[in-house]
Design an enzyme around this catalytic site. Sequence first.
Site, mmCIF file in Angstrom:
data_model
loop_
_atom_site.group_PDB
_atom_site.id
_atom_site.type_symbol
_atom_site.label_atom_id
_atom_site.label_comp_id
_atom_site.label_asym_id
_atom_site.label_seq_id
_atom_site.Cartn_x
_atom_site.Cartn_y
_atom_site.Cartn_z
ATOM 1 N N ASP A 709 0.871 -1.158 0.000
ATOM 2 C CA ASP A 709 0.000 0.000 0.000
ATOM 3 C C ASP A 709 0.924 1.229 0.000
ATOM 4 O O ASP A 709 2.123 1.111 0.266
ATOM 5 C CB ASP A 709 -0.944 -0.001 1.214
ATOM 6 C CG ASP A 709 -2.154 0.905 0.973
ATOM 7 O OD1 ASP A 709 -2.088 1.767 0.063
ATOM 8 O OD2 ASP A 709 -3.158 0.777 1.686
HETATM 9 C C1 BGC Z 1 -5.022 3.300 0.241
HETATM 10 C C2 BGC Z 1 -5.070 2.394 -0.951
HETATM 11 C C3 BGC Z 1 -4.956 3.208 -2.213
HETATM 12 C C4 BGC Z 1 -3.645 3.979 -2.163
HETATM 13 C C5 BGC Z 1 -3.398 4.842 -3.388
HETATM 14 C C6 BGC Z 1 -3.809 4.200 0.213
HETATM 15 O O1 BGC Z 1 -3.901 5.187 1.183
HETATM 16 O O2 BGC Z 1 -5.050 2.552 1.434
HETATM 17 O O3 BGC Z 1 -6.253 1.653 -0.962
HETATM 18 O O4 BGC Z 1 -5.031 2.392 -3.338
HETATM 19 O O5 BGC Z 1 -3.664 4.817 -1.037
HETATM 20 O O6 BGC Z 1 -4.267 5.916 -3.431
#
Ligand code: BGC
Length: 899
Positions: A709
């Site tokens: 993530d």
């Molecule tokens: C989230 C993800 C997301 C990523 C990119 C993170 O903060 O948990 O689900 O895909 O950001 O935006």
Amino acid sequence: MVFTKETAALYKAELRKLNRKVAAEGSVLLKNEGGLLPFNVGARLAVFGRTQTFYYKSGTGSGGLVHIDKEPIILTSLRDCKELSIDEKLAAVYEEWVNRNPFDNGNGGWASEPWCQAEMPLSEDVVSCAAEKNDAALVIIGRTAGEDKDNSAEKGSYYLTDTEEEMLRKVTTHFQRVAVVLNIGNIIDMSFLDRYSINSLLIVWQGGEEGADALCDILSGKAAPSGRLTDTVAFDLSDYPSQVEPIENDEIFYDEDIFVGYRYFETFSPERVRFPFGYGLTYTEFKTECEATATDSEITVTARVTNMGAREGREVVEVYFEAPNGLLGTPKRQLAAYKKTGVIKSGESEIITLSFKTEQMAAFDDTGISGHPFCYVLEAGKYRVFAGANVKETKEVANFEILQTRVVAKCDSVMPLKKELKRLVSSEKSGKRVAEYQTVYPSALDLDKRITENLPKNDEYTGDKGIILRDVYEQRHSMPEFLAQLSDEDLFAIVCGEGMDSPKATRGTVGAFGGLTENLRHFGIPVCSVSDGPSGLRLDTGAKATLVPNGTLIASMFDDELAERLFGLLGREIASYKVDGLLGPGMNIHRNILCGRNFEYFSEDPYLSGKTAAAISRGLSLYGIFATAKHFCCNNWERRRQYTDSIVSERALREIYLKGFEIAVKEGKNLSVMTSYNLINGFHAASNYDLNTTVLRKEWGFDGMVMTDWWAKSNSDGKAGDKNNLRAMIRAQNDIYMVCGDTLKQPHNLREGLAEGSLTRAELVRSASNILSLVMTTGAFARYLTTGVLSNDIAYDKEKLCCIASLSDNIKKMPISADFEADGFCILSFSIKSNADSLAQNSVFCSVDDLQSSFSVNGEQGETVVIDREMYLTGSHHTIAVYLPACLELVEIKIYLKP
Ligand code: BGC
């Protein structure tokens, strides 16, 4: 596939139509006394609740950042709905009040939007007057929550506010016929049904950009809701088994173990269920007659579904099993299969067949109590199969005896507890089930030994032999031969993704990977891009895309085929934007009814979650888009998600939290995986070897790419998490770190790892191979094969460009008037101080003359970031405006002319 303006319009229209149909089909009708819904043609409605002046199309956070053409507004859709008429006088009262009390978006900051909007107080007069003139009242209540913003056991979040209670009291006092619509992402308290006389209750979830129109289709009868609850609605928040707060020492003990959602309620607390899992009405009634056959390996249920009502409609048949409550102790019901009929006309029938493997009924023995440690076992005893309309309304359709305990699969013990866990078990006392707590103890697994015994061997380095990735694709050379040419530095670069909005990839996307350095492009590796997700394409340039309904609504359809079709069309749109992967589906279990991200996720049930995710990935793959199953795993609570440790038994992991991902991996297509921020039994997901290697790859056979993530931490045994600990990440076979500003500048410990022997080149090669195998399936690679272009737009070196303006005075007041001569493509460089928390993604909007753009600034805890935007400017006088949330501060804007 070539996208022209004409085809784009046709595709958009097709997607819009299906999007609207899905938003209606996934809505769940919980109550409909006297058949109030659909309203009669021509019905006059008094609409209450300020949510009518907007519509919650999604939850908040990265999952809600799709820019759409037109904001849905319930009132507008109702006005456009020819079959119904609304009380315009009452609507005007609301509109006038909302003008004075505008929508509060919490200053536009990350996770700052409140759970609900202030409700308009109603006088008795207004309500009684409306009651005289209208046939029925329609009350709309809205809620939101999201990433970094869990719901709360407070009024305005889980509970109704006092003003909402008053609204319901007054409306139900004066009106005979009342329908309540919940525009929500999470289950909320429904005890208002006990206090007020309400005929109909409909949940429309957050239905994407067509949600408001879809609601009107349901109200007017042009469409019928046929969704089913994907979570249990209990009488009281305290009835739910999972712990809410406080979280001490950042530890979350999963002490309800496998008894999540209906598994808990049906086993231990059936009387506390207001609406059961799988429940939902529609506009007609069905009779379902089932027969079942069971062989040694498979159970097949044949259901004849007859429409007994006057309207056409669709029915869901759900099949559950009950395994013997033997040494392992099992839930009373577990979903084994489901299927939705087509549209059945009044008086007609449809026959559907559902089947599942006997092995699906096995339980996982994580203590060895059955004599088979770390095995899936079918314990000896009686197995029963039930079919019906929801978990409670079923009939037994088959039962059979397994005479001798049978091992279905033998596994390695994985992710052992590091702390004692007191977990709920189902025991048997004098022939009756009882709930007991059993202590499970940490076990001493030698993880280092497991890792070193399974180290990959391929560490050859040959230097450049002139082999490019295309040679691998066209089978002139093997992947190992290709990878042997890459230097260690090249391998370091390939495991670091770039974002947000890397200029080397499709603009506005949140992540880029592949050929991010010149050296990597020299080997013919194109730059690929990914973006959020899960409900449509987020483009931070402000480019418009389609927002489909939230995850819970998609799963509520209980219709894999329709989910697959919708994401097929969505994939086509994503491909037209030259984006390669979608950061979705989100598929964590709704363990806690208040988790802010439940709106993106599907259900409390892993089977339904896995099937829905698999369908979505198959749909996206139709146009070559890869899906990203996230967040692997146990992100069941948002607060402090980067620090919390999910302390969970191996049995609960395997039967509940991993199960959905397992189904998605085995039955889906073109899948990548995103690990979560949290720790699972002491290891951050990104550095959790058993999670990413033993289970995902070795057991399930996954051969795709695993990404972190965004800005996630990794840790080594017992140590604190660190974003730069890429050594631990690669060792676990989480292939790529997302995201850094510039791959070559990312601090990491890979070099030291190689030098001190705590990492091998072969491990880096293994991850590079996983990444490049995915790269070869992408649209970016296909485009490269036909055009030879490896990168969308290579980053420019600003030092070599001519700076034509630098604005730092008076930039607090917007808009700014600036005089500078420009003629051509300019780079606007915004220096912004970010006081936000590290995972925040704040949206900034800017306009220069008539041009608009947007971008996102992540949390930098007081640091200044520079974001570049390219725009075509002409003339000598310019008007610049930047709109940013309070946690960001604009420091300077510099404008460069591109040669
Ligand atoms: C989230 C993800 C997301 C990523 C990119 C993170 O903060 O948990 O689900 O895909 O950001 O935006």
